[in-house]
Motif scaffolding. Structure first.
Motif, PDB file in Angstrom:
ATOM      1  N   LYS A 277       0.850  -1.196   0.000  1.00  0.00           N
ATOM      2  CA  LYS A 277       0.000   0.000   0.000  1.00  0.00           C
ATOM      3  C   LYS A 277       0.885   1.246   0.000  1.00  0.00           C
ATOM      4  CE  LYS A 277      -2.310   2.956   3.307  1.00  0.00           C
ATOM      5  NZ  LYS A 277      -2.473   3.185   4.749  1.00  0.00           N
TER       6      LYS A 277
ATOM      7  N   ASP B 106       1.198   4.836   1.371  1.00  0.00           N
ATOM      8  CA  ASP B 106       0.629   5.386   2.611  1.00  0.00           C
ATOM      9  C   ASP B 106       0.083   6.799   2.399  1.00  0.00           C
ATOM     10  OD1 ASP B 106      -0.025   4.902   5.257  1.00  0.00           O
ATOM     11  OD2 ASP B 106       1.770   5.896   6.011  1.00  0.00           O
TER      12      ASP B 106
ATOM     13  N   ASN C 283      -2.732   8.174   2.977  1.00  0.00           N
ATOM     14  CA  ASN C 283      -3.555   8.808   3.998  1.00  0.00           C
ATOM     15  C   ASN C 283      -2.724   9.648   4.964  1.00  0.00           C
ATOM     16  OD1 ASN C 283      -2.994   5.824   4.571  1.00  0.00           O
ATOM     17  ND2 ASN C 283      -3.331   6.607   6.636  1.00  0.00           N
TER      18      ASN C 283
ATOM     19  N   THR D 164      -4.967   6.068  -1.369  1.00  0.00           N
ATOM     20  CA  THR D 164      -4.212   4.883  -0.960  1.00  0.00           C
ATOM     21  C   THR D 164      -4.523   3.764  -1.951  1.00  0.00           C
ATOM     22  OG1 THR D 164      -5.984   4.148   0.522  1.00  0.00           O
ATOM     23  CG2 THR D 164      -4.271   5.542   1.469  1.00  0.00           C
TER      24      THR D 164
ATOM     25  N   LYS E 213      -8.248   1.214  -4.791  1.00  0.00           N
ATOM     26  CA  LYS E 213      -8.041   2.279  -3.820  1.00  0.00           C
ATOM     27  C   LYS E 213      -9.315   2.459  -3.011  1.00  0.00           C
ATOM     28  CE  LYS E 213      -9.555   6.276  -6.547  1.00  0.00           C
ATOM     29  NZ  LYS E 213      -9.204   7.661  -6.962  1.00  0.00           N
ATOM     30  N   GLN E 214      -9.277   3.341  -2.015  1.00  0.00           N
ATOM     31  CA  GLN E 214     -10.470   3.589  -1.201  1.00  0.00           C
ATOM     32  C   GLN E 214     -11.566   4.200  -2.079  1.00  0.00           C
ATOM     33  OE1 GLN E 214      -7.881   5.605  -1.258  1.00  0.00           O
ATOM     34  NE2 GLN E 214      -8.692   7.680  -1.423  1.00  0.00           N
TER      35      GLN E 214
ATOM     36  N   THR F  49     -10.913   6.701   4.696  1.00  0.00           N
ATOM     37  CA  THR F  49      -9.935   7.362   3.828  1.00  0.00           C
ATOM     38  C   THR F  49      -8.860   6.425   3.311  1.00  0.00           C
ATOM     39  OG1 THR F  49      -8.551   7.994   5.718  1.00  0.00           O
ATOM     40  CG2 THR F  49     -10.270   9.540   5.048  1.00  0.00           C
ATOM     41  N   LEU F  50      -8.985   5.109   3.564  1.00  0.00           N
ATOM     42  CA  LEU F  50      -7.864   4.249   3.179  1.00  0.00           C
ATOM     43  C   LEU F  50      -8.263   2.791   3.008  1.00  0.00           C
ATOM     44  CD1 LEU F  50      -6.737   2.386   5.847  1.00  0.00           C
ATOM     45  CD2 LEU F  50      -6.399   4.690   6.693  1.00  0.00           C
TER      46      LEU F  50
ATOM     47  N   GLU G   8      -5.746  -0.927   2.997  1.00  0.00           N
ATOM     48  CA  GLU G   8      -4.389  -1.355   3.327  1.00  0.00           C
ATOM     49  C   GLU G   8      -4.371  -2.853   3.580  1.00  0.00           C
ATOM     50  OE1 GLU G   8      -3.509   1.141   6.647  1.00  0.00           O
ATOM     51  OE2 GLU G   8      -4.567  -0.105   8.096  1.00  0.00           O
TER      52      GLU G   8
END
Length: 470
Positions: A198, A200, A202, A208, A231-232, A239-240, A242
């Motif tokens: 991922k 990072d 965020n 992300t 992605k998100q 917001t992410l 991972e």
């Protein structure tokens, strides 16, 4: 009937040709027994409590099998860069005292700690370990890069699964321009190994992405193009996204991932599927594991890994917070499949009413936090039905959670219930008022595979939003 007409009008919602009811099913064994006689109410039973298999701080578990032993590795804690443990059954674990990664690469900032200003833990996160030979093992780990000030991914090697792993001097993935790189994961097929990670973003108001790239046979160099997978994009992800884990089942690539804020109960696990290794991947509409799906037994489930158990069946290993959110323990649950759809034992599966088959009932957009924003009402006639097709991997006793609102002036309401065409009694609804969605819980018996769970007119009037089964 007055209450219902006030909501739908005398002609119903012709413009909304959708019936909504939401069913949530949680597969898993529960204590107690059901009456086998048709028409009798099922006996009340208590749902099984899901308990950790490593009940101490052991976050972001990665699991590898060597011979008859499983090795688990975790994010730094207790003064160790990488904690590790061993098991023969994925249930009983021995946490080892040594540090699997006692030294970090020269690229790592030796003065950085998490939280900032703390001591003992240097932000060494989310290890991934795999074998490249009988006595050759590689660890990928996340740490803080001294040059860029961002997190990056490094590599280390060892001749035994428990280490000590010796770090490479330079990082493997370092992308400060997109926030850094974390959460390395490995996937291998056809003699090739791939790295997932991922960016990072965020950390600095960027997207992300989960990335995929081939690596060399020794796992120490990246080769070939980088592919962005997902992605998100969904509300439950925050917001992410991972913590990628790639698994292939029945010819389909299943990309497991975690999402949202890791530090509380909003952390979740999701999944996406593809017919091709490099995608495109299609996300499931709902998360796979949530705090609510485990009825609060597991808080913030995530950091997952998939492994084949000693019985030859798949298992999902993941972390969750303890009751006071001071550490993340490890859980190990059976992972079943409905085609390419993963089903976690003990986790609820939700069926939205708008996806059910219905007759002589109506759907409407609803307030009050209704699941998916739509509910089904008008279940007021002798031939009114809402029928859900519910899939469970194993026959047995399940908990049925019906999400309803009852604003009847006459008091308590209910629906009659049939399971696979057999009378299963009633689902009872105390008065809540309209748009006040509450849960009515009872038990049902289901067969392995698809089941038809049907709601019909009972006492007074109620609207159905969702059902869960555990």
């Amino acid at each position: 009937m007055i209450q219902f007409r006030a909501r739908f009008g005398s002609t119903g919602l012709a413009a909304v040709a959708v019936a909504v009811a939401s069913v949530m099913l949680v597969p898993g064994l529960v204590a107690g027994a059901l009456s086998s006689a048709a028409g009798l109410r099922t006996a009340a039973v208590a749902p099984a409590v899901i308990r950790p298999v490593i009940d101490q701080n052991f976050a972001d578990p990665d699991v590898m099998k060597v011979g008859g032993t499983y090795y688990a590795y975790a994010t730094n804690s207790d003064g160790r860069n990488i904690k590790w443990a061993t098991s023969t059954d994925l249930v009983t674990w021995q946490v080892r005292e040594s540090d699997a990664l006692p030294a970090l690469g020269a690229w790592v900032d030796p003065d950085w700690s998490f939280p900032p200003g703390g001591s003992g833990d240097h932000g060494v996160w989310a290890p991934e370990v795999f074998a490249t030979g009988p006595r050759s093992f590689v660890m990928w780990y996340t740490a803080h890069d001294r040059a860029s000030g961002k997190q990056c991914i490094g590599a280390a090697t060892a001749t035994a699964p428990g280490g000590p792993f010796q770090p490479q001097e330079t990082s493997l993935v370092c992308t400060p321009e997109i926030g850094g790189a974390i959460d390395a994961s490995s996937y291998a097929e056809n003699g090739r190994r791939y790295l997932l990670w991922k960016n990072d973003g965020n950390c600095c108001s960027q997207d992300t992405w989960l990335h995929l790239q081939q690596v060399s046979a020794d796992g120490l160099r990246r080769t070939g193009p980088v592919t962005q997978l997902i992605k998100q994009s969904k509300p439950f992800e925050g917001t992410l996204v991972e913590a990628p884990t790639l698994w292939k089942h029945a010819g389909t690539y299943v990309l497991f991932y975690s999402a949202n804020f890791f530090g509380n109960g909003s952390y979740v696990s999701g999944y996406a599927t593809s017919a091709s290794l490099r995608g495109p991947y299609t996300k499931a509409e709902k998360p796979l594991m949530t705090t609510d799906a485990f009825a609060g037994d597991v808080r913030g489930p995530g950091g997952q890994d998939i492994v084949t158990g000693p019985d030859g069946r798949d298992r999902i290993v993941f972390h969750g917070w303890n009751a006071d959110f001071t550490y993340r323990a490890v859980y190990s649950q059976r992972l079943d499949w409905q085609g390419s759809r993963p089903i976690v034992a003990g986790a609820k599966i939700r069926y939205e009413a708008e996806d059910a088959a219905f007759t002589r009932a109506n759907a409407r957009y609803a307030a009050g936090g209704a699941s998916n924003g739509v509910v089904v009402g008008g279940i007021d006639f002798a031939d009114s039905r809402i029928t859900f097709t519910v899939h469970v991997p194993r026959a047995g006793t399940y908990r049925l959670f019906s999400r309803y609102a009852n604003g009847s002036d006459a008091g308590a309401a209910g629906h009659t219930l049939t399971v696979n065409g057999v009378d299963a009694g009633t689902v009872d609804y105390p008065v809540t008022g309209w748009d006040n969605w509450q849960i009515s819980e009872r038990s049902i018996t289901l067969k392995a595979g698809d089941n038809l769970v049907a709601y019909a007119k009972g006492t007074n009037f109620a609207e159905l939003d969702a059902i869960d089964v555990a």
